[in-house]
Design an enzyme around this catalytic site. Structure first.
Site, PDB file in Angstrom:
ATOM      1  N   ASN A 159      51.277  26.492  31.263  1.00 46.97           N
ATOM      2  CA  ASN A 159      52.049  26.119  32.467  1.00 46.97           C
ATOM      3  C   ASN A 159      51.172  25.558  33.590  1.00 46.97           C
ATOM      4  O   ASN A 159      51.625  24.737  34.380  1.00 46.97           O
ATOM      5  CB  ASN A 159      52.919  27.287  32.961  1.00 46.97           C
ATOM      6  CG  ASN A 159      52.131  28.516  33.306  1.00 46.97           C
ATOM      7  OD1 ASN A 159      50.981  28.658  32.941  1.00 46.97           O
ATOM      8  ND2 ASN A 159      52.766  29.440  34.008  1.00 46.97           N
ATOM      9  N   CYS A 294      54.689  32.315  36.215  1.00 44.94           N
ATOM     10  CA  CYS A 294      54.829  33.781  36.052  1.00 44.94           C
ATOM     11  C   CYS A 294      55.332  34.461  37.317  1.00 44.94           C
ATOM     12  O   CYS A 294      55.980  35.493  37.248  1.00 44.94           O
ATOM     13  CB  CYS A 294      53.481  34.406  35.709  1.00 44.94           C
ATOM     14  SG  CYS A 294      52.824  33.799  34.186  1.00 44.94           S
ATOM     15  N   GLU A 472      42.555  38.035  39.557  1.00 44.83           N
ATOM     16  CA  GLU A 472      41.888  36.735  39.516  1.00 44.83           C
ATOM     17  C   GLU A 472      41.840  36.171  40.926  1.00 44.83           C
ATOM     18  O   GLU A 472      42.764  36.376  41.716  1.00 44.83           O
ATOM     19  CB  GLU A 472      42.641  35.793  38.581  1.00 44.83           C
ATOM     20  CG  GLU A 472      42.610  36.304  37.152  1.00 44.83           C
ATOM     21  CD  GLU A 472      43.145  35.315  36.136  1.00 44.83           C
ATOM     22  OE1 GLU A 472      44.149  34.636  36.418  1.00 44.83           O
ATOM     23  OE2 GLU A 472      42.556  35.219  35.050  1.00 44.83           O
TER      24      GLU A 472
END
Ligand code: SIN
Length: 493
Positions: A159, A294, A472
């Site tokens: 994505n 997401c 992250e």
């Protein structure tokens, strides 16, 4: 508008192993399909176990020297990589749009987003210090230092084919780790182009290795990495079932894991919210990348007092969205990535409609002169959605906003948390006490408060519960690729 590249050498269409661009050991090839037309437009190697092994050999051999390269030098190489990525924004944006389907403005935006992580971790590399610990007894010196964990396996999704690679590889290289990477089978080209630029930036041979593979051959590649004790960490973005499988399979070699998994984000609009701002927030959060994100809202809850007004405002905005291929400069929503994706969206919408929901806008596939391929789904607003409908309990990953009316804060909070997932949550309210109550009570790694656009390299991105663990980006992102070593020198008195 076409999506041809200025620099055709950015399409190496080969694996990159130990500093060499090469074919799969057994010569197999994987077709890359344009989601807008469903036509094959490129090929890359379809890697298998032998290629995966070669990647680990190369990464393991390179680790001994890369970890010794001073952080400042690693930072310089990453900065050069960042500069090259930005200098090729146009070509990379075209490549992303071609293989992933997002409109070109979003493709270019993703290049900047990817580069922001590379720049961030170039800077963080030089700040990974340690601690001097006050010794509890005389004659001792005690320190804690950080070390790179070793060879990292990065498994990345389709994505955001540039941003997710950058967000994993940049901190790994900054920390002194070496990498073996397997990009998603739908979008291998962008990752190869990024690796080409990393090579040009001066990343030494063996430090970064990439194996492309089809859906069928991916388990063969990943199993090699899971079984090899020299691979010390897996970083993965993708579905929760696959994340759990990776966690189970890594147990024998006790690898470190970062898992950024599925979401089911609630988006709550209270009676006291600034409604136009809430509509804009939902547009940004829900329809970015055609809803294939997401963190995008999967369940929209609107309080009864503003429900009808909110739906009317939203329907007007969603109804005006332009669907089309990335080659169409006016397109705001592209095709979905593949047939499986559009089938799932259709199944969710049909399930909701069959069980009493109503489509205020959209609700169907689109195929016409502008949208000539089979992967288009109309931007959709559903109302009267109930929690047991598939679109409210599974991640739809498409341009569908399913709306549920609610009455009280307690009711909506219970509903928002009634999911195994916990990646992102959003709410709009002007009540400062409510804001802090909800910020505390929402079971989610990321919370948008009167804000729909949350992504930033300086922020810790990641979830709780079945949405995974590890962060992250941010100052915490580098630590995911390092471990602490305690040094104690005695008998100094
Ligand atoms: C994702 O969909 O996994 C990433 C989205 C983002 O970085 O905002």
């Amino acid at each position: 508008m076409n999506l041809e590249l200025q620099r055709t050498d950015l399409l190496p269409a080969r694996h990159y192993l130990g500093g060499e661009w090469c074919e799969a050991r057994d010569g197999r090839r994987l077709a890359v399909t344009d989601p807008a037309t469903d036509q094959v437009f490129a090929e890359v190697p379809d890697g298998g176990a032998e290629d995966a092994r070669q990647a680990v050999e190369a990464a393991h051999a390179a680790f001994a020297s890369w970890r010794q390269v001073p952080a400042k030098r690693r930072a310089q190489i990453l900065k050069r990589w960042n500069d090259l990525v930005l200098a090729h924004e146009d070509d990379l944006g075209r490549l992303i749009s071609r293989e992933q389907g997002k409109p070109l403005a979003e493709g270019r935006g993703e290049v900047q987003y990817a580069a922001s992580y590379i720049e961030w971790f170039a800077e963080e590399a030089t700040r990974a210090g340690g601690e001097v610990i006050p010794a509890p007894v005389p004659g001792r010196r005690m320190l804690a230092v950080q070390e790179p964990v070793g060879v990292i396996a990065a498994i990345t999704p389709w994505n955001f084919p540039a941003a997710m690679i950058a967000r994993k590889i940049a901190p790994a290289l900054a920390a002194g780790c070496t990498v073996v990477c397997k990009p998603a089978e739908d979008t291998p080209l962008t990752s190869l182009a990024l690796v080409r630029l990393a090579e040009q930036a001066g990343v030494p041979p063996g430090v970064l290795n990439i194996v492309t593979a089809s859906r069928e051959r991916t388990p063969e590649v990943v199993d090699v990495w899971l079984d090899d004790p020299r691979v010390r960490k897996i970083t993965f973005t993708g579905s929760t079932p696959v994340g759990k499988h990776l966690a189970r399979r890594s147990a024998d070699t006790l690898k470190k894991l970062s898992l950024e998994l599925g979401g089911n984000a609630p988006f709550i609009v209270f009676d006291d919210a600034d409604l136009p701002a809430a509509v804009e927030g939902l547009m940004a959060a829900k329809f970015r990348n055609g809803g294939q994100t997401c963190v995008c809202p999967n369940r929209v809850y609107v309080q009864a007092g503003v429900h009808d007004r909110f739906v009317a405002l939203l329907a007007e905005r969603v109804g005006a969205l332009v669907l089309g291929p990335a080659t169409d400069a006016a397109a705001q929503i592209g095709p979905m990535i593949n047939a499986r994706a559009v089938d799932k969206i259709e199944r969710h919408v049909q399930d909701a409609l069959a069980r009493g929901a109503r489509a205020v806008v959209g609700g169907h596939r689109v195929r016409n002169e502008r949208c000539s391929g089979p992967h288009y789904f109309a931007p959709t607003v559903l109302v009267d959605v109930r929690p047991d409908m598939a679109c409210a309990c599974e991640e739809t990953f498409g341009p569908v906003a399913p709306i549920t009316r609610f009455e009280t804060e307690a009711e909506v909070l219970a509903e928002a948390n009634a999911t195994p997932f916990g990646l992102a949550a959003y709410f709009y309210s002007a009540d400062v006490k409510r804001i802090w109550r909800l910020a505390d009570a929402l079971e989610s790694g990321i919370v948008g408060i009167n804000e729909g656009a949350l992504a930033a390299e300086a922020a810790p991105f990641g979830g709780v519960k079945d949405s995974g663990y590890g962060r992250e980006g941010s100052v915490h992102g580098l630590g995911e690729y390092m471990h602490w070593k305690y040094l104690c020198q005695g008998n100094l008195a």
